[in-house]
Design a protein around this motif. Sequence first.
Motif: not given
Length: 124
Positions: A67-68, A115-124
């Motif tokens: 779990l990162l 938090m969700n923006l950061h996580l989703h931007l990391q996926l792009q």
Amino acid sequence: TLTTAQKSLRMKVSERRFGRRGTGLDPMSGPPQHGGTMKFHAVAGIFPMAEGDELDKLAEDIRANGLLEPNWIHPNDGSIIDGRNRYRACLKAKIEPKTRKWNGTGSLVGFVISMNLHLHLQLQ
């Protein structure tokens, strides 16, 4: 301070979840969910729940890589405010979920959106 894009996303998510005028929802979303022992705070519901293949892939990734990003919990009641999909995937992968307590500074909704923006931007 939120950027214009964050404010716009916050409004869209809030309207989708609570309607244009909002509701007087109880902040707790009931008893522990999905076979776990932790409760989910209502604010966690502004983003959709992962199901099926999506949840399976997340569980596989957590099993392989750990779990990162810990699940964020509310300081007053310990309910999950961000990371309920990660929490459920940990349970599925039989990995002990990690948590981190939100410090209560600023807007709870703003924090969860950020938090969700950061996580989703990391996926792009």
